[in-house]
Scaffold this active site. Sequence first.
Site, short mmCIF file in Angstrom:
data_model
loop_
_atom_site.label_atom_id
_atom_site.label_comp_id
_atom_site.label_asym_id
_atom_site.label_seq_id
_atom_site.Cartn_x
_atom_site.Cartn_y
_atom_site.Cartn_z
N LYS B 188 4.06 -11.81 -22.69
CA LYS B 188 5.22 -12.48 -22.12
C LYS B 188 4.90 -12.75 -20.65
CE LYS B 188 8.78 -12.02 -20.00
NZ LYS B 188 9.09 -12.69 -18.71
N GLU B 263 2.16 -0.81 -13.82
CA GLU B 263 1.57 -1.04 -12.49
C GLU B 263 2.67 -1.70 -11.68
OE1 GLU B 263 0.60 -3.02 -9.53
OE2 GLU B 263 -0.89 -4.16 -10.66
N CYS B 297 0.26 -6.76 -4.85
CA CYS B 297 0.85 -5.41 -4.80
C CYS B 297 0.03 -4.47 -3.93
CB CYS B 297 0.96 -4.83 -6.20
SG CYS B 297 2.05 -5.76 -7.25
N GLU B 398 8.35 -2.86 0.11
CA GLU B 398 7.35 -3.90 -0.10
C GLU B 398 7.99 -5.27 0.12
OE1 GLU B 398 5.40 -3.91 -3.90
OE2 GLU B 398 3.77 -5.13 -3.11
#
Lengths: 121, 503
Positions: B188, B263, B297, B398
């Site tokens: 997906k 992750e 990331c 973040e």
Amino acid sequence: MTPRARRLLARVRAAAADGGEPFAFIISGGCCGGTNPVLCHRANIIDGFDVQLGEADGIAVYAHPDHARYLVTDRFVIDALDDVRSDTFSLEIAHGGRFVLRELPDSPRNSATPAVLSRTP
Amino acid sequence: MAGTAQPIGAENGVRRYQLFINGKFTDSRSGKTFESISPHDRSVVAVVAEGDKTDIDAAVSAARGAYEGVWSTTPPGERAKLLLKIADLLEANSAELGRLETLDMGMPMVMSSAMGAVSADVFRYWAGMATKIHGLTGEPMRPGDYLGYTLREPLGVVGGITPWNGPLIMAAWKTAPALACGNTVVLKPAEHTPMTSLELARLTAEAGLPEGVLNVVPGFGPTAGAALASHPGVDKIAFTGEYVTGRLIVQMSASNLKTVTLELGGKSPHIIFDDVDLEAAVATALFGLYMNSGQICSAGTRILVQEGLYDRFVERFVERSQQVKVGDPMDFATRMGPLVSEEQLGKVQRYVEIGKKEGARLRCGGGQPKDPTLARGFYHEPTVFTEVDNKMQIAQEEIFGPVASVLRFHDEDDAVRIGNDVIYGLAAGVQTKDLKRAHRLAKRLQAGTVWINTWHMIEPNSPFGGYKLSGYGRENGVAMVEHLTRLKQVWVDLNDFTMDLFA
């Protein structure tokens, strides 16, 4: 919560079955879909772990306790975008919009913005 | 065999994509579609079929059929050959894949044009691995002549859910290892960036991958993504994305106890000691932060500089940040393109406001570029905050954009304390000429990857994953085989007598 966000939330509530599961927001963080309010079910909240930051339009807003440490001084509103493309599983996406965070202007807390989040005692 | 995949057409420059289920491109059952938009100028670049639960059901069913009917019994050598063919096709189509990636998410061509070859490397690594997955033999602890051995078996159907920041390479990470280990896959892709995952599907069909072995279903998180994560016919989910969706997936996985690897985000410390060469340190810090407009990331977003070097570093880092060539990502000279979406731009702008309110010093950037040719795009200038305290939100959350938080540290212990004082633990980096200190820090930093005098070294043969809220499990490398297979123990009695306890 902005009027636009309230309208989106009303659509989500209207689509939910009568007596459906109650909702909750969790403030997410990290990666592509991070720093967004994710609308989920109250059952997804981990009692005794997640920290409630406040309430938005009758829906409790939570965060991971370590994340909450940095959010309690942040004053934001929940707004909505029409763009439904997102990396999250937030429930409103199926109803034609998406919740996002907006920083409040520097002005003192405005009573016309009743859903401003504040730390619960 | 597959082969029914239709060439994908484009009308007026707008490409049309369907779902890829059981070796065929097909409309979604609902008939719904969504648009993919160029972050450079907001033009529609593709209209994509929008899959939901019904389509996920069909894809999982196809994947289960292919697993039981073909793929689990396809010899590893044959699997390897197919993966190598896919790798060759990825490499041969690298230029076009790069162009599509840039159209879809704004990754500069200088980076995206390498993604086909980089993804091909992932497939080649796993093609090699396919023939090296095996169990062990063992002796019993008790007396007697027995043979024990383990069979390392595939899990079955693996679901992959990818983010938008590196669509093709993420698709490669989610598919090649799973296929090599004998699993079938339902992928997906992220809503913002479905094109190259569907191109990968087309190439796998061209390579002759049997129908149903790889299925690609673009769609939205709460419909398609959640349907995949909660599906009882899925044996494992590999997810890259944000924290709350990660834990929702874990909760959904409880139904059939599927395994999950996650992750998630990062806020990686880039620790720079005062013994470094200033120019090299600045160049590595720029590379660690501004690649992909900071939308990685593991970007080095918290730059910790030792106090003796701090002022000189800041001066040069700000100067170089202002020189970063921001522009149309289709231009090979561009080093930083737009952010992926209006939402992402809004997030970055919000954090710039937060940083100012928190008392950090904005040294450059902080807004959209002045260039009128970029006015319609989701561009943001390279932005540097200095005098950042690690307790500030801009040091803790973040941002996922081109925003540096530059902090000051005193000594090694101080650097470790600040470096680890964050909810994430995906990556960390150290720049120093002191070999002993570098390796001491590699041990002490709480991160899944530690880079010494470099950044963004992420290889198909090395494990990648996080500590703390950056998730669990590892992708890439031999360690990933553990996440994509399970062990079965077999015991054989070799004794010439039968133990008849109930005689």
